[in-house]
Design a protein around this motif. Structure first.
Motif, mmCIF file in Angstrom:
data_model
loop_
_atom_site.group_PDB
_atom_site.id
_atom_site.type_symbol
_atom_site.label_atom_id
_atom_site.label_comp_id
_atom_site.label_asym_id
_atom_site.label_seq_id
_atom_site.Cartn_x
_atom_site.Cartn_y
_atom_site.Cartn_z
ATOM 1 N N TRP A 246 0.826 -1.208 0.000
ATOM 2 C CA TRP A 246 0.000 0.000 0.000
ATOM 3 C C TRP A 246 0.857 1.253 0.000
ATOM 4 O O TRP A 246 0.504 2.245 -0.632
ATOM 5 N N GLU B 86 1.770 1.943 -3.486
ATOM 6 C CA GLU B 86 0.639 2.506 -4.225
ATOM 7 C C GLU B 86 0.406 3.965 -3.853
ATOM 8 O O GLU B 86 0.125 4.799 -4.715
ATOM 9 N N SER C 54 -7.841 -1.283 3.096
ATOM 10 C CA SER C 54 -7.889 -1.955 1.804
ATOM 11 C C SER C 54 -8.974 -1.340 0.914
ATOM 12 O O SER C 54 -8.748 -1.043 -0.269
ATOM 13 N N GLU C 55 -10.137 -1.128 1.481
ATOM 14 C CA GLU C 55 -11.241 -0.524 0.729
ATOM 15 C C GLU C 55 -10.907 0.908 0.322
ATOM 16 O O GLU C 55 -11.209 1.329 -0.797
ATOM 17 N N LYS D 164 -8.500 0.833 -2.618
ATOM 18 C CA LYS D 164 -9.211 0.457 -3.851
ATOM 19 C C LYS D 164 -10.012 1.635 -4.405
ATOM 20 O O LYS D 164 -9.992 1.898 -5.611
ATOM 21 N N LYS D 165 -10.721 2.339 -3.528
ATOM 22 C CA LYS D 165 -11.510 3.490 -3.969
ATOM 23 C C LYS D 165 -10.612 4.584 -4.538
ATOM 24 O O LYS D 165 -10.932 5.186 -5.568
ATOM 25 N N ARG E 85 -7.606 4.236 -5.810
ATOM 26 C CA ARG E 85 -7.026 3.744 -7.059
ATOM 27 C C ARG E 85 -8.027 3.921 -8.209
ATOM 28 O O ARG E 85 -7.671 4.435 -9.272
ATOM 29 N N SER E 86 -9.279 3.519 -7.991
ATOM 30 C CA SER E 86 -10.270 3.623 -9.061
ATOM 31 C C SER E 86 -10.643 5.077 -9.347
ATOM 32 O O SER E 86 -10.928 5.430 -10.492
ATOM 33 N N GLU F 11 -7.494 6.652 -11.454
ATOM 34 C CA GLU F 11 -6.908 5.987 -12.628
ATOM 35 C C GLU F 11 -7.497 6.506 -13.891
ATOM 36 O O GLU F 11 -8.495 7.049 -14.028
#
Length: 95
Positions: A18, A21, A84-85, A88-89, A91-92, A95
């Motif tokens: 993470w 990222e 983690s959530e 992901k949020k 990242r989306s 992007e």
């Protein structure tokens, strides 16, 4: 290696992923417009705060006795899931 040690090592490895990222998102933030960078910074600050809290819980888990491990693992699982959530949020979103 005990179950607790394995869990801590697995969590630490995921935090390292993470962190990579988050670093990529920071680099991308620097390449955007001023408005875009502000949006990135807000999200990144949230991610970094959640990551720091998880790292603190890991530190406590290393120091805790066996009797407290069950409660601490439950807290770690929740913090892990939340971070983690959030990653992901983010990242989306960017992007």
């Amino acid at each position: 290696m005990s179950e607790r040690d394995a869990y801590i090592e697995k969590t630490k490895a995921k935090i390292d992923q993470w962190n990579a990222e988050i670093d990529k998102m920071e680099a991308k933030a620097r390449q955007t417009s001023a408005d875009g960078e502000i949006a990135y910074r807000e999200v990144l600050q949230n991610l970094q705060g959640q990551r720091d809290a998880l790292e603190q819980q890991l530190k406590e888990a290393r120091q805790a006795g066996d009797a407290a491990w069950g409660d601490i693992k439950t807290e770690l699982d929740a913090a892990w899931s939340n971070l983690s959530e959030a990653v992901k949020k983010a990242r989306s979103r960017f992007e």
